[in-house]
Design a protein around this motif. Structure first.
Motif: not given
Length: 152
Positions: A1-4, A56-60
């Motif tokens: 998981k990433i917080l941007a 895929f990325f939006q979920e993470r």
């Protein structure tokens, strides 16, 4: 998981769209460009490059507008809340005075897991001692990788 995060809402909106104009890839070598376009992007009807695995990325990735000198919001989804294993800060400190850098480093340090890594990238590195701020400098050059040492 990433917080941007970014302080500019426009940048967060652009990043969360995961759609880019060709000029965003201008610094890549031909080989890198070819690989990126083949494996990760496809051109959409507007002529922009869309990430193939957007869902895929939006979920993470969770995107927020955030000032690095301010504490993180308390209402982050639990899976995106600190502590973090890695924090990357790019081209931010060059805009801050020493006091603001120290404040941001304190927030970063308090947001890292023990043994976590802070990667600080700045085009115009301002020489200051991260060790004074509680970090161990792993690469004391323009791209700084810092390590939060384990508690004794």
């Amino acid at each position: 998981k990433i917080l941007a995060s970014d302080i500019d809402p426009k940048m967060i909106a652009e990043a969360s769209e995961m759609t880019y104009s060709e000029d965003k890839f201008s610094s890549l070598t031909f080989k890198q460009y070819d690989q990126m376009m083949t494996e990760f992007f496809e051109k959409n009807e507007e002529g922009l490059y869309q990430l193939k695995y957007k869902k895929f990325f939006q979920e993470r990735i969770h995107f927020i507008v955030q000032d690095v000198t301010q504490p993180l919001p308390g209402d982050l989804p639990p899976e995106f809340a600190p502590p973090y294993d890695c924090i990357s800060v790019k081209n931010v400190f060059m805009y801050l005075d020493r006091e603001s850098v120290a404040k941001a480093c304190g927030i970063i340090q308090n947001s890292l897991n023990t043994g976590g890594v802070a990667v600080i990238w700045d085009k115009e590195y301002r020489a200051f001692r991260l060790s004074e701020l509680g970090f161990i400098d792993l690469m004391p050059i323009s791209q700084t990788i810092s390590f939060k040492p384990p508690e004794k």
